[in-house]
Design a protein around this motif. Structure first.
Motif, PDB file in Angstrom:
ATOM      1  N   GLN A 211       4.146   9.267  -3.869  1.00 13.06           N
ATOM      2  CA  GLN A 211       4.731   8.013  -4.330  1.00 13.06           C
ATOM      3  C   GLN A 211       3.968   7.407  -5.505  1.00 13.06           C
ATOM      4  O   GLN A 211       4.451   6.467  -6.145  1.00 13.06           O
ATOM      5  CB  GLN A 211       4.772   7.007  -3.175  1.00 13.06           C
ATOM      6  CG  GLN A 211       5.643   7.459  -2.005  1.00 13.06           C
ATOM      7  CD  GLN A 211       7.064   7.779  -2.438  1.00 13.06           C
ATOM      8  OE1 GLN A 211       7.686   7.023  -3.185  1.00 13.06           O
ATOM      9  NE2 GLN A 211       7.577   8.915  -1.976  1.00 13.06           N
ATOM     10  N   ASN A 212       2.793   7.948  -5.802  1.00 15.82           N
ATOM     11  CA  ASN A 212       1.993   7.409  -6.905  1.00 15.82           C
ATOM     12  C   ASN A 212       2.438   7.922  -8.271  1.00 15.82           C
ATOM     13  O   ASN A 212       1.905   7.496  -9.296  1.00 15.82           O
ATOM     14  CB  ASN A 212       0.515   7.767  -6.714  1.00 15.82           C
ATOM     15  CG  ASN A 212      -0.108   7.035  -5.538  1.00 15.82           C
ATOM     16  OD1 ASN A 212       0.418   6.018  -5.089  1.00 15.82           O
ATOM     17  ND2 ASN A 212      -1.223   7.552  -5.056  1.00 15.82           N
ATOM     18  N   TYR A 213       3.397   8.841  -8.302  1.00 14.66           N
ATOM     19  CA  TYR A 213       3.751   9.507  -9.553  1.00 14.66           C
ATOM     20  C   TYR A 213       5.220   9.281  -9.893  1.00 14.66           C
ATOM     21  O   TYR A 213       6.058   9.102  -8.997  1.00 14.66           O
ATOM     22  CB  TYR A 213       3.467  11.015  -9.448  1.00 14.66           C
ATOM     23  CG  TYR A 213       2.104  11.299  -8.877  1.00 14.66           C
ATOM     24  CD1 TYR A 213       0.955  11.100  -9.634  1.00 14.66           C
ATOM     25  CD2 TYR A 213       1.958  11.719  -7.563  1.00 14.66           C
ATOM     26  CE1 TYR A 213      -0.304  11.325  -9.109  1.00 14.66           C
ATOM     27  CE2 TYR A 213       0.705  11.944  -7.018  1.00 14.66           C
ATOM     28  CZ  TYR A 213      -0.420  11.741  -7.795  1.00 14.66           C
ATOM     29  OH  TYR A 213      -1.664  11.958  -7.261  1.00 14.66           O
ATOM     30  N   LYS A 214       5.497   9.305 -11.176  1.00 17.56           N
ATOM     31  CA  LYS A 214       6.898   9.232 -11.575  1.00 17.56           C
ATOM     32  C   LYS A 214       7.600  10.509 -11.098  1.00 17.56           C
ATOM     33  O   LYS A 214       6.956  11.548 -10.901  1.00 17.56           O
ATOM     34  CB  LYS A 214       7.011   9.070 -13.093  1.00 17.56           C
ATOM     35  CG  LYS A 214       6.699  10.313 -13.914  1.00 17.56           C
ATOM     36  CD  LYS A 214       7.056  10.094 -15.382  1.00 17.56           C
ATOM     37  CE  LYS A 214       7.023  11.378 -16.182  1.00 17.56           C
ATOM     38  NZ  LYS A 214       7.443  11.191 -17.579  1.00 17.56           N
ATOM     39  N   ASN A 215       8.897  10.421 -10.925  1.00 21.50           N
ATOM     40  CA  ASN A 215       9.661  11.566 -10.442  1.00 21.50           C
ATOM     41  C   ASN A 215       9.119  12.037  -9.088  1.00 21.50           C
ATOM     42  O   ASN A 215       8.970  13.240  -8.834  1.00 21.50           O
ATOM     43  CB  ASN A 215       9.606  12.715 -11.460  1.00 21.50           C
ATOM     44  CG  ASN A 215      10.725  13.729 -11.250  1.00 21.50           C
ATOM     45  OD1 ASN A 215      11.716  13.441 -10.595  1.00 21.50           O
ATOM     46  ND2 ASN A 215      10.559  14.915 -11.803  1.00 21.50           N
ATOM     47  N   SER A 216       8.815  11.096  -8.228  1.00 21.12           N
ATOM     48  CA  SER A 216       8.146  11.403  -6.961  1.00 21.12           C
ATOM     49  C   SER A 216       8.985  12.285  -6.043  1.00 21.12           C
ATOM     50  O   SER A 216       8.437  12.968  -5.160  1.00 21.12           O
ATOM     51  CB  SER A 216       7.764  10.112  -6.231  1.00 21.12           C
ATOM     52  OG  SER A 216       8.921   9.330  -5.950  1.00 21.12           O
ATOM     53  N   ASP A 217      10.307  12.309  -6.230  1.00 20.94           N
ATOM     54  CA  ASP A 217      11.155  13.160  -5.393  1.00 20.94           C
ATOM     55  C   ASP A 217      10.805  14.638  -5.555  1.00 20.94           C
ATOM     56  O   ASP A 217      11.093  15.445  -4.667  1.00 20.94           O
ATOM     57  CB  ASP A 217      12.632  12.948  -5.722  1.00 20.94           C
ATOM     58  CG  ASP A 217      13.187  11.680  -5.097  1.00 20.94           C
ATOM     59  OD1 ASP A 217      12.470  11.066  -4.279  1.00 20.94           O
ATOM     60  OD2 ASP A 217      14.319  11.295  -5.441  1.00 20.94           O
ATOM     61  N   LEU A 218      10.198  14.977  -6.688  1.00 23.26           N
ATOM     62  CA  LEU A 218       9.819  16.361  -6.946  1.00 23.26           C
ATOM     63  C   LEU A 218       8.743  16.831  -5.961  1.00 23.26           C
ATOM     64  O   LEU A 218       8.589  18.031  -5.732  1.00 23.26           O
ATOM     65  CB  LEU A 218       9.308  16.490  -8.390  1.00 23.26           C
ATOM     66  CG  LEU A 218       9.184  17.878  -9.004  1.00 23.26           C
ATOM     67  CD1 LEU A 218      10.520  18.607  -9.001  1.00 23.26           C
ATOM     68  CD2 LEU A 218       8.649  17.767 -10.428  1.00 23.26           C
ATOM     69  N   TYR A 219       8.023  15.890  -5.360  1.00 22.17           N
ATOM     70  CA  TYR A 219       6.902  16.231  -4.468  1.00 22.17           C
ATOM     71  C   TYR A 219       7.089  15.618  -3.078  1.00 22.17           C
ATOM     72  O   TYR A 219       6.124  15.481  -2.330  1.00 22.17           O
ATOM     73  CB  TYR A 219       5.583  15.711  -5.056  1.00 22.17           C
ATOM     74  CG  TYR A 219       5.533  15.753  -6.564  1.00 22.17           C
ATOM     75  CD1 TYR A 219       5.459  16.967  -7.237  1.00 22.17           C
ATOM     76  CD2 TYR A 219       5.597  14.576  -7.314  1.00 22.17           C
ATOM     77  CE1 TYR A 219       5.444  17.007  -8.620  1.00 22.17           C
ATOM     78  CE2 TYR A 219       5.580  14.612  -8.695  1.00 22.17           C
ATOM     79  CZ  TYR A 219       5.508  15.830  -9.341  1.00 22.17           C
ATOM     80  OH  TYR A 219       5.493  15.871 -10.707  1.00 22.17           O
ATOM     81  N   LYS A 220       8.312  15.262  -2.733  1.00 21.20           N
ATOM     82  CA  LYS A 220       8.528  14.482  -1.519  1.00 21.20           C
ATOM     83  C   LYS A 220       8.147  15.231  -0.244  1.00 21.20           C
ATOM     84  O   LYS A 220       7.902  14.604   0.797  1.00 21.20           O
ATOM     85  CB  LYS A 220       9.986  14.015  -1.434  1.00 21.20           C
ATOM     86  CG  LYS A 220      11.003  15.135  -1.345  1.00 21.20           C
ATOM     87  CD  LYS A 220      12.426  14.566  -1.359  1.00 21.20           C
ATOM     88  CE  LYS A 220      13.465  15.676  -1.292  1.00 21.20           C
ATOM     89  NZ  LYS A 220      14.842  15.123  -1.348  1.00 21.20           N
ATOM     90  N   ASP A 221       8.102  16.581  -0.293  1.00 20.38           N
ATOM     91  CA  ASP A 221       7.689  17.339   0.888  1.00 20.38           C
ATOM     92  C   ASP A 221       6.197  17.658   0.865  1.00 20.38           C
ATOM     93  O   ASP A 221       5.700  18.401   1.713  1.00 20.38           O
ATOM     94  CB  ASP A 221       8.492  18.644   0.991  1.00 20.38           C
ATOM     95  CG  ASP A 221       8.311  19.540  -0.218  1.00 20.38           C
ATOM     96  OD1 ASP A 221       7.981  19.018  -1.304  1.00 20.38           O
ATOM     97  OD2 ASP A 221       8.496  20.765  -0.087  1.00 20.38           O
ATOM     98  N   LEU A 222       5.470  17.082  -0.102  1.00 18.67           N
ATOM     99  CA  LEU A 222       4.021  17.223  -0.143  1.00 18.67           C
ATOM    100  C   LEU A 222       3.388  15.925   0.373  1.00 18.67           C
ATOM    101  O   LEU A 222       4.070  15.073   0.910  1.00 18.67           O
ATOM    102  CB  LEU A 222       3.562  17.535  -1.572  1.00 18.67           C
ATOM    103  CG  LEU A 222       4.142  18.814  -2.200  1.00 18.67           C
ATOM    104  CD1 LEU A 222       3.641  18.981  -3.628  1.00 18.67           C
ATOM    105  CD2 LEU A 222       3.797  20.040  -1.362  1.00 18.67           C
ATOM    106  N   GLY A 223       2.089  15.780   0.212  1.00 25.65           N
ATOM    107  CA  GLY A 223       1.425  14.605   0.755  1.00 25.65           C
ATOM    108  C   GLY A 223       1.162  14.729   2.241  1.00 25.65           C
ATOM    109  O   GLY A 223       1.116  13.735   2.975  1.00 25.65           O
ATOM    110  N   ASN A 224       0.981  15.968   2.707  1.00 23.10           N
ATOM    111  CA  ASN A 224       0.700  16.208   4.122  1.00 23.10           C
ATOM    112  C   ASN A 224      -0.751  15.829   4.430  1.00 23.10           C
ATOM    113  O   ASN A 224      -1.673  16.347   3.808  1.00 23.10           O
ATOM    114  CB  ASN A 224       0.932  17.693   4.428  1.00 23.10           C
ATOM    115  CG  ASN A 224       0.851  18.033   5.893  1.00 23.10           C
ATOM    116  OD1 ASN A 224      -0.024  17.543   6.604  1.00 23.10           O
ATOM    117  ND2 ASN A 224       1.756  18.885   6.353  1.00 23.10           N
ATOM    118  N   PRO A 225      -0.978  14.941   5.399  1.00 22.21           N
ATOM    119  CA  PRO A 225      -2.347  14.472   5.665  1.00 22.21           C
ATOM    120  C   PRO A 225      -3.273  15.550   6.207  1.00 22.21           C
ATOM    121  O   PRO A 225      -4.494  15.363   6.233  1.00 22.21           O
ATOM    122  CB  PRO A 225      -2.153  13.352   6.685  1.00 22.21           C
ATOM    123  CG  PRO A 225      -0.851  13.647   7.340  1.00 22.21           C
ATOM    124  CD  PRO A 225       0.002  14.271   6.275  1.00 22.21           C
TER     125      PRO A 225
END
Length: 399
Positions: free
Chosen positions: A79-93
């Motif tokens: 969510q910190n980046y523009k075009n965040s949908d491109l990475y929506k399945d990342l950010g796994n804790p």
């Protein structure tokens, strides 16, 4: 990484390099020919001290994450980046931040160059993901923060799962090497093969059809007597895997990794000789010795200090059937003639290396001076006259 001072993935994902990337995209488009695009080299090997970066802004190293801060997880937030949908399945804790940033960078480049700029001549690959032997394996080590983060950063399954749809070739690196110049480990040939096949099995569970390129194949040992067996087991393993369509050798002086030493080359040539017809290869060593079943036959001489080449055995490849198309010829900065099928291009354009003669894809014979020398003149179907003085004259008479 620290050697790429001033660059970081977070800035890339926020469009901080878009102005420069636009210029690069136009250069790619103008070049026009196929290009392999590698986001980074060997993220879990040579780049393993950094991956795609750690910390809230991606500027920290793995050493910082494991020793200095006890972090490395849950600080990559799409969510910190523009075009965040491109990475929506990342950010796994539970996944190494540096690995996720590496994947995000590949997605961004693909999105930018292919989907936004419409480039069709780039082939993305999987960055030379390497198979490594860990002794002891991570699962049997104490579950410290450091070991958990190391294991997560080496997560082959996650890496290839999240790269699906963002590559055209699979690239893997395989080193049958028992050390890096400082640390020597007692790894058996079987352990090297098991590690590679384990990586391959994970890759093929996601993708069993995309061609595989072994971008760096190193077969070496601190015990020089083991080098020939490393070559044998490496080549015989690759030969059994149909999905592997190409490989390139890697070597350096450390750990007896130069094929020309310790029996490595003899073992390799024996393998090629024992498998004639299986490989389509032609390679040249630094002493200009040529090996391979598909090499052109030629002889080299000298006249008035100039290198000349006898193409008599290649003349059937050069006839009046439009092997060379000069309907729109050009001359580049080094006075090398380039036809409209890019049949002739000099080594400043990184298309053909003229250190040795070649036959290009259009059957144009090219000598090591970057020009063409025929023993007899010919006229192709486009009325391009090619004489034995290296003059190329098209039908408009302007060359």
């Amino acid at each position: 990484s620290p050697i790429h001072e001033g660059f970081n993935v977070d800035k890339l994902l926020n469009g901080g390099y878009d102005e420069k990337l636009e210029r690069v995209a136009e250069q790619f488009r103008e070049f026009g020919k196929p290009i392999f695009f590698e986001t980074c080299r060997e993220p879990n090997g040579v780049l393993g001290a950094y991956y795609g970066g750690f910390g809230l802004d991606g500027t920290e190293s793995l050493d910082w994450a494991t020793i200095k801060s006890n972090r490395g997880f849950n600080q990559f937030n799409p969510q910190n980046y523009k075009n965040s949908d491109l990475y929506k399945d990342l950010g796994n804790p539970d996944i190494c931040d540096g690995l996720e940033r590496t994947i995000a960078a590949q997605r961004y480049y693909y999105w930018y160059f292919v989907e936004q700029k419409g480039l069709t001549n780039l082939s993305f690959e999987t960055m030379g993901w390497t198979s490594l032997v860990f002794d002891p394996p991570f699962e049997s080590r104490p579950q410290t923060h450091e070991n958990k983060l190391f294991a997560s950063c080496q997560n082959t399954t996650f890496f290839f799962e999240k790269l699906q749809g963002y590559y055209d070739w699979i690239s893997l690196n395989w080193y049958l090497s028992d050390g890096d110049g400082e640390v020597v480990v007692n790894t058996t040939d079987e352990e090297f093969v098991d590690a590679f096949l384990n990586t391959l099995n994970i890759v093929q569970s996601f993708d069993s059809t995309t061609p595989i390129l072994i971008t760096e194949l190193g077969m070496c040992s601190f015990d020089p007597t083991k080098v020939p067996s490393r070559v044998d087991i490496g080549m015989n393993t690759i030969k059994q895997i149909d999905q592997i369509v190409a490989f390139s050798f890697w070597g350096r002086g450390i750990a007896n990794c130069l094929l020309t030493e310790n029996g490595g080359l003899d073992a390799l040539l024996k393998h090629f000789n024992d498998n004639k017809g299986f490989y389509k290869s032609c390679f040249t060593l630094s002493d200009n010795t040529v090996y391979g079943d598909d090499c052109p036959s030629f002889s080299i001489g000298e006249v008035d200090g100039l290198t000349t080449i006898d193409y008599s055995e290649l003349i059937p490849s050069i006839d009046d059937d439009s092997d060379i198309n000069f309907s729109n010829p050009n001359i580049n900065d080094n006075n090398t003639v380039i036809d409209d099928n890019n049949a002739i291009i000099d080594d400043d354009d990184s298309d053909i290396n003229f250190s040795n003669p070649n036959i290009d894809d259009n059957n144009a014979v090219i000598d090591d001076d970057g020009d063409i020398n025929f023993s007899n003149p010919t006229i192709d179907d486009n009325n391009a006259v090619i004489d034995d003085n290296n003059a190329i004259i098209d039908d408009d008479g302007d060359i």
